[in-house]
Design a protein around this motif. Structure first.
Motif, PDB file in Angstrom:
ATOM      1  N   LEU A   1       0.838  -1.184   0.000  1.00 55.88           N
ATOM      2  CA  LEU A   1       0.000   0.000   0.000  1.00 55.88           C
ATOM      3  C   LEU A   1       0.879   1.243   0.000  1.00 55.88           C
ATOM      4  CD1 LEU A   1      -2.695  -0.981   2.658  1.00 55.88           C
ATOM      5  CD2 LEU A   1      -2.589  -1.538   0.216  1.00 55.88           C
ATOM      6  N   SER A   2       0.408   2.277  -0.668  1.00 60.10           N
ATOM      7  CA  SER A   2       1.094   3.560  -0.694  1.00 60.10           C
ATOM      8  C   SER A   2       0.149   4.649  -0.220  1.00 60.10           C
ATOM      9  CB  SER A   2       1.565   3.905  -2.112  1.00 60.10           C
ATOM     10  OG  SER A   2       2.458   2.944  -2.604  1.00 60.10           O
ATOM     11  N   CYS A   3       0.719   5.665   0.371  1.00 60.77           N
ATOM     12  CA  CYS A   3      -0.069   6.816   0.811  1.00 60.77           C
ATOM     13  C   CYS A   3       0.722   8.068   0.455  1.00 60.77           C
ATOM     14  CB  CYS A   3      -0.336   6.745   2.306  1.00 60.77           C
ATOM     15  SG  CYS A   3      -1.241   8.158   2.955  1.00 60.77           S
ATOM     16  N   ALA A   4       0.236   8.789  -0.533  1.00 59.41           N
ATOM     17  CA  ALA A   4       0.895  10.006  -0.979  1.00 59.41           C
ATOM     18  C   ALA A   4       0.305  11.198  -0.244  1.00 59.41           C
ATOM     19  CB  ALA A   4       0.703  10.177  -2.484  1.00 59.41           C
ATOM     20  N   ALA A   5       1.174  12.033   0.289  1.00 59.51           N
ATOM     21  CA  ALA A   5       0.730  13.179   1.081  1.00 59.51           C
ATOM     22  C   ALA A   5       1.107  14.476   0.398  1.00 59.51           C
ATOM     23  CB  ALA A   5       1.367  13.122   2.463  1.00 59.51           C
ATOM     24  N   SER A   6       0.238  15.450   0.536  1.00 55.73           N
ATOM     25  CA  SER A   6       0.543  16.785   0.049  1.00 55.73           C
ATOM     26  C   SER A   6       1.085  17.604   1.214  1.00 55.73           C
ATOM     27  CB  SER A   6      -0.716  17.443  -0.505  1.00 55.73           C
ATOM     28  OG  SER A   6      -1.659  17.628   0.537  1.00 55.73           O
ATOM     29  N   GLY A   7       1.762  18.674   0.907  1.00 58.85           N
ATOM     30  CA  GLY A   7       2.222  19.554   1.977  1.00 58.85           C
ATOM     31  C   GLY A   7       3.696  19.390   2.287  1.00 58.85           C
ATOM     32  N   ARG A   8       4.374  20.511   2.485  1.00 53.61           N
ATOM     33  CA  ARG A   8       5.814  20.491   2.716  1.00 53.61           C
ATOM     34  C   ARG A   8       6.176  19.993   4.098  1.00 53.61           C
ATOM     35  NH1 ARG A   8       7.196  26.542   1.343  1.00 53.61           N
ATOM     36  NH2 ARG A   8       5.204  26.775   2.426  1.00 53.61           N
ATOM     37  N   THR A   9       5.207  19.940   5.013  1.00 59.23           N
ATOM     38  CA  THR A   9       5.516  19.548   6.384  1.00 59.23           C
ATOM     39  C   THR A   9       5.359  18.055   6.621  1.00 59.23           C
ATOM     40  OG1 THR A   9       3.255  20.162   6.970  1.00 59.23           O
ATOM     41  CG2 THR A   9       4.986  21.788   7.374  1.00 59.23           C
ATOM     42  N   PHE A  10       5.135  17.285   5.560  1.00 55.42           N
ATOM     43  CA  PHE A  10       4.956  15.835   5.704  1.00 55.42           C
ATOM     44  C   PHE A  10       6.079  15.217   6.508  1.00 55.42           C
ATOM     45  CE2 PHE A  10       4.005  11.539   4.566  1.00 55.42           C
ATOM     46  CZ  PHE A  10       5.220  10.939   4.267  1.00 55.42           C
ATOM     47  N   ARG A  11       7.306  15.642   6.219  1.00 59.63           N
ATOM     48  CA  ARG A  11       8.459  15.020   6.854  1.00 59.63           C
ATOM     49  C   ARG A  11       8.554  15.327   8.339  1.00 59.63           C
ATOM     50  NH1 ARG A  11      12.982  17.157   3.165  1.00 59.63           N
ATOM     51  NH2 ARG A  11      11.297  16.838   1.672  1.00 59.63           N
ATOM     52  N   SER A  12       7.722  16.201   8.844  1.00 58.49           N
ATOM     53  CA  SER A  12       7.739  16.550  10.270  1.00 58.49           C
ATOM     54  C   SER A  12       6.765  15.719  11.099  1.00 58.49           C
ATOM     55  CB  SER A  12       7.368  18.021  10.446  1.00 58.49           C
ATOM     56  OG  SER A  12       8.257  18.855   9.753  1.00 58.49           O
ATOM     57  N   TYR A  13       5.966  14.903  10.437  1.00 54.29           N
ATOM     58  CA  TYR A  13       4.851  14.246  11.121  1.00 54.29           C
ATOM     59  C   TYR A  13       5.032  12.741  11.253  1.00 54.29           C
ATOM     60  CZ  TYR A  13       2.344  18.589   9.968  1.00 54.29           C
ATOM     61  OH  TYR A  13       1.938  19.885   9.842  1.00 54.29           O
TER      62      TYR A  13
ATOM     63  N   TRP B   1       8.454  10.505  12.371  1.00 57.19           N
ATOM     64  CA  TRP B   1       8.700  11.491  11.323  1.00 57.19           C
ATOM     65  C   TRP B   1      10.040  11.242  10.629  1.00 57.19           C
ATOM     66  CZ3 TRP B   1      13.033  14.490  11.739  1.00 57.19           C
ATOM     67  CH2 TRP B   1      13.646  14.528  13.006  1.00 57.19           C
ATOM     68  N   SER B   2      11.015  10.739  11.369  1.00 55.66           N
ATOM     69  CA  SER B   2      12.345  10.499  10.807  1.00 55.66           C
ATOM     70  C   SER B   2      12.439   9.160  10.092  1.00 55.66           C
ATOM     71  CB  SER B   2      13.380  10.535  11.924  1.00 55.66           C
ATOM     72  OG  SER B   2      13.169   9.454  12.818  1.00 55.66           O
ATOM     73  N   GLY B   3      11.501   8.278  10.374  1.00 53.28           N
ATOM     74  CA  GLY B   3      11.566   6.924   9.840  1.00 53.28           C
ATOM     75  C   GLY B   3      12.383   5.976  10.685  1.00 53.28           C
ATOM     76  N   ARG B   4      12.963   6.459  11.760  1.00 54.07           N
ATOM     77  CA  ARG B   4      13.858   5.613  12.560  1.00 54.07           C
ATOM     78  C   ARG B   4      13.112   4.728  13.550  1.00 54.07           C
ATOM     79  NH1 ARG B   4      17.510  10.202  12.208  1.00 54.07           N
ATOM     80  NH2 ARG B   4      16.634  11.127  14.101  1.00 54.07           N
ATOM     81  N   SER B   5      11.876   5.084  13.869  1.00 48.97           N
ATOM     82  CA  SER B   5      11.103   4.288  14.825  1.00 48.97           C
ATOM     83  C   SER B   5       9.819   3.792  14.170  1.00 48.97           C
ATOM     84  CB  SER B   5      10.733   5.131  16.054  1.00 48.97           C
ATOM     85  OG  SER B   5      11.887   5.527  16.748  1.00 48.97           O
ATOM     86  N   THR B   6       9.474   2.555  14.483  1.00 48.09           N
ATOM     87  CA  THR B   6       8.231   1.968  13.994  1.00 48.09           C
ATOM     88  C   THR B   6       7.545   1.208  15.122  1.00 48.09           C
ATOM     89  OG1 THR B   6       9.385  -0.031  13.238  1.00 48.09           O
ATOM     90  CG2 THR B   6       9.051   1.714  11.619  1.00 48.09           C
ATOM     91  N   ASN B   7       6.267   0.969  14.940  1.00 49.72           N
ATOM     92  CA  ASN B   7       5.492   0.217  15.913  1.00 49.72           C
ATOM     93  C   ASN B   7       4.419  -0.543  15.143  1.00 49.72           C
ATOM     94  OD1 ASN B   7       4.506  -0.790  18.280  1.00 49.72           O
ATOM     95  ND2 ASN B   7       3.644   1.121  19.030  1.00 49.72           N
TER      96      ASN B   7
END
Length: 127
Positions: A19-31, A52-58
């Motif tokens: 699955l993919s989820c494309a997001a709009s908005g420049r602040t995506f990487r902060s969330y 937000w960094s991709g370093r943690s998952t759950n």
């Protein structure tokens, strides 16, 4: 923030989907981002979250070891790789943004911690 989920479909048990989820908005990487699912007649449930960094998952216990969440901040996209699918994985899958939890140590796992939602993409796993 607007979210567009895709990649759902019909697959046999044991198969895979991404699955993919494309997001709009420049602040995506902060969330922080998450995936939830809702089967017919059931409550929406948490599937996976990524920082937000991709370093943690759950992950929910029911998908741990089979599903992998990842993100591409340059491409404003979050993914859910689903392997070894089971009929009980059949559901509408939703991606979501949590715009206010980025400073927390613990990733959000309940739906009311997310404030932007995409439309669902349907996953059907046949036995």
């Amino acid at each position: 923030v607007q979210l567009q989920a895709s990649g759902g479909g019909l697959v046999q048990a044991g198969g895979s989907l991404r699955l993919s989820c494309a997001a709009s908005g420049r602040t995506f990487r902060s969330y922080n981002m998450g995936w939830f699912r809702q089967a017919p007649g059931k409550e929406r449930e948490f599937v996976a979250a990524i920082s937000w960094s991709g370093r943690s998952t759950n992950y929910a216990d029911s998908v741990k070891g089979r599903f992998t969440i990842s993100r591409d901040n340059a491409g404003n996209t979050v993914y859910l790789q689903m392997n070894s699918l089971k009929p009980e994985d059949t559901a509408a899958y939703y991606c979501a943004v949590s715009s206010w939890t980025s400073g927390r140590m613990v990733l959000p796992v309940v739906s009311n911690e997310y404030d932007y939602w995409g439309q669902g993409t349907l996953v059907t796993v046949s036995s």
